[in-house]
Scaffold this motif. Structure first.
Motif, PDB file in Angstrom:
ATOM      1  N   ARG A   8       0.627  -1.068   0.156  1.00  0.00           N
ATOM      2  CA  ARG A   8      -0.033   0.086   0.010  1.00  0.00           C
ATOM      3  C   ARG A   8       0.737   1.513   0.036  1.00  0.00           C
ATOM      4  N   PRO A   9       1.840   1.431   0.661  1.00  0.00           N
ATOM      5  CA  PRO A   9       2.913   2.391   0.836  1.00  0.00           C
ATOM      6  C   PRO A   9       3.202   2.984  -0.803  1.00  0.00           C
ATOM      7  N   ALA A  10       3.563   1.790  -1.592  1.00  0.00           N
ATOM      8  CA  ALA A  10       4.132   1.963  -3.009  1.00  0.00           C
ATOM      9  C   ALA A  10       3.081   2.581  -3.521  1.00  0.00           C
ATOM     10  N   LEU A  11       1.948   2.016  -3.679  1.00  0.00           N
ATOM     11  CA  LEU A  11       0.794   2.622  -4.213  1.00  0.00           C
ATOM     12  C   LEU A  11       0.296   3.942  -3.974  1.00  0.00           C
ATOM     13  N   ALA A  12       0.572   4.323  -2.796  1.00  0.00           N
ATOM     14  CA  ALA A  12       0.237   5.700  -2.219  1.00  0.00           C
ATOM     15  C   ALA A  12       1.298   6.725  -2.623  1.00  0.00           C
ATOM     16  N   GLN A  13       2.355   6.313  -2.994  1.00  0.00           N
ATOM     17  CA  GLN A  13       3.285   7.401  -3.588  1.00  0.00           C
ATOM     18  C   GLN A  13       2.839   7.354  -4.917  1.00  0.00           C
ATOM     19  N   GLN A  14       2.460   6.484  -5.867  1.00  0.00           N
ATOM     20  CA  GLN A  14       2.119   6.928  -7.061  1.00  0.00           C
ATOM     21  C   GLN A  14       0.896   7.857  -7.390  1.00  0.00           C
ATOM     22  N   VAL A  15      -0.205   7.451  -6.150  1.00  0.00           N
ATOM     23  CA  VAL A  15      -1.307   8.306  -6.306  1.00  0.00           C
ATOM     24  C   VAL A  15      -1.169   9.507  -6.289  1.00  0.00           C
ATOM     25  N   GLN A  16      -0.143   9.979  -5.323  1.00  0.00           N
ATOM     26  CA  GLN A  16       0.459  11.237  -4.989  1.00  0.00           C
ATOM     27  C   GLN A  16       0.839  12.157  -6.282  1.00  0.00           C
ATOM     28  N   GLN A  17       1.308  11.612  -7.313  1.00  0.00           N
ATOM     29  CA  GLN A  17       1.616  12.222  -8.452  1.00  0.00           C
ATOM     30  C   GLN A  17       0.483  12.567  -9.166  1.00  0.00           C
ATOM     31  N   TRP A  18      -0.661  12.378  -9.170  1.00  0.00           N
ATOM     32  CA  TRP A  18      -2.039  12.563  -9.763  1.00  0.00           C
ATOM     33  C   TRP A  18      -2.858  13.546  -9.254  1.00  0.00           C
TER      34      TRP A  18
END
Length: 459
Positions: A135-145
């Protein structure tokens, strides 16, 4: 429990159900313990469940002139518990309610909720955001949007997501404006039909009434579970391969479950035969789904004259999102409920309702609509079509914010449970007692939950 908010909720519900100002009296409410929330969640639980139970009394009073119409009593704390969970496994853990990647994420400019419980919805999310180890890895990706761009990208990929909006932003949004224009119960009268031969016995009012159930997840299954608890023959139809392991024990008690693929000729023929003999159809597909399969509203009524045709969707029946996939948690994010909870709790992240109240309340309202449709079949000799939505139920709740004094929470008690075990294919557990009481008409499901495909597609 605030009496003014309760009375207001009740009046709006009854007027929407009956289509008149002839408002039923409020049920007698006992044990008024309530959820701590920015909104009148326990009041919504008690009144929606009470409305469905009052609709039982109205049906019996129509069918039986000597029926005494006893008052309905609702235990507020118990109704709140039904909005949490009605079945509790014993000596084993309960199923995980959420996928590991489902939940709220901070984007570049706000918050967004991803709904990934279904495998195909998780795949749609991964088409946009990629696969991630945790989940933390996905959260980093979401923050770019940006939240709105990511929301639309996931929707376009066939997934489910909702940006967190304020109530003010939702009221200015085209879909929010469309929802506010819709009635709580959208009624349409259909053609006349022969008088039914339902026994409508006081002890099991719906015995002999056939309910064809095309619903999934929570809201629709809550409605058909309530109908099953009154003796209805509920046959739920799922497509092959569909599974709801987190909800099977909770939602399928009292029902029979069969599999049909409505894109295949043989299964379509079976469905047509089932529909011809159904008294009630309950469906929770997106707005045009049955129409695309060749079963539009006119076709359904022609196959089963007098049918009580009850449906619900997530975002409402008009507006640009009428066919958008959605769930309770997404509607709470999109319409302003989660943002208001965030302010109310002075939190730095979204704060939804303490339960999936939009699902459960809409389910009981849908059950009440079915019972009212059956009553209208008796009095007017015609069928009915009625539509509800989670977003419209949300708008009802948003008109009833919490007062200065809020509840201290819901405390389970041993006396809440039925005095026997329920044996399911997964093990044993206990079921809550009914939260509403109509003298002479107990509410209980005669069979435990079961897996899809347990029964044939036949009445």
């Amino acid at each position: 429990m605030d009496s003014a908010r309760t009375a207001s909720l009740w009046q709006q519900m009854v007027q929407g159900l009956q289509g008149s100002d002839n408002v039923w009296p409020l049920p007698a409410f006992i044990d008024r313990s309530t959820f701590s929330s920015a909104f009148a969640v326990s009041e919504l639980a008690a009144t929606s469940l009470g409305l469905a139970t009052q609709a039982v009394a109205a049906l019996l009073a129509t069918a039986r002139p000597t029926y005494p119409s006893p008052p309905v009593t609702v235990n507020v704390r118990q109704a709140s518990r039904w909005f949490q969970q009605s079945f509790h496994p014993l000596n084993r853990p309960g199923p995980a309610m959420w996928d590991a990647f489902a939940g709220d994420y901070r984007s570049r400019d706000g918050w967004i909720r991803l709904h990934t419980n279904a495998a195909h919805h998780r795949l749609a999310m991964e088409q946009v955001l990629g696969t991630h180890a945790d989940r933390p890895a996905l959260a980093q990706q979401v923050q770019q949007w940006q939240a709105s761009e990511l929301e639309q990208a996931i929707i376009d990929a066939g997934g489910c997501a909702a940006k967190m909006r304020s109530a003010e932003a939702w009221q200015q949004h085209p879909q929010g404006q469309a929802v506010q224009r819709e009635p709580l119960f959208d009624w349409h009268t259909t053609d006349a039909a022969p008088a039914p031969a339902w026994p409508l016995a006081e002890a099991r009012p719906l015995q002999g009434i056939r309910v064809l159930d095309l619903t999934r997840i929570i809201a629709g299954p809550v409605a058909t579970r309530f109908l099953a608890s009154l003796g209805a023959t509920v046959l739920r139809i799922d497509p092959p391969g569909w599974a709801e392991p987190t909800l099977d024990e909770e939602m399928s008690c009292g029902k029979r479950r069969a599999l049909l693929d409505l894109t295949q000729p043989v299964d379509r023929d079976r469905f047509i035969r089932l529909l011809r003999d159904a008294d009630v159809l309950v469906h929770g597909y997106r707005a045009d789904a049955l129409e695309r399969l060749g079963f539009d509203a006119e076709t359904r009524q022609s196959l089963s004259p007098g049918l009580v045709d009850a449906s619900l969707n997530a975002w409402g029946w008009q507006g640009p999102w009428r066919n958008r996939r959605g769930f309770d948690s997404l509607v709470q994010m999109g319409c302003g409920i989660a943002e208001r909870g965030m302010q109310w709790q002075q939190s730095d992240k979204p704060c939804p309702l303490p339960v999936q109240a939009l699902d459960h309340a809409t389910g009981y309202l849908l059950a009440a609509a079915v019972l009212e449709g059956l009553r209208r079949r008796l009095t007017g000799g015609h069928g009915s079509q009625v539509r509800l939505s989670l977003a419209r139920t949300a708008w009802l709740l948003q008109q009833h914010p919490a007062g200065q004094h809020t509840g201290s929470g819901i405390v389970p008690q041993v006396k809440d449970n039925l005095p026997f075990l329920e044996l399911t294919p997964w093990g044993i557990g206990v079921r809550l007692r009914a939260a509403a009481w109509l003298p002479g008409t107990p509410q209980f499901c005669a069979t435990p939950g079961c897996v899809p495909g347990t029964h044939p597609a036949a009445w």
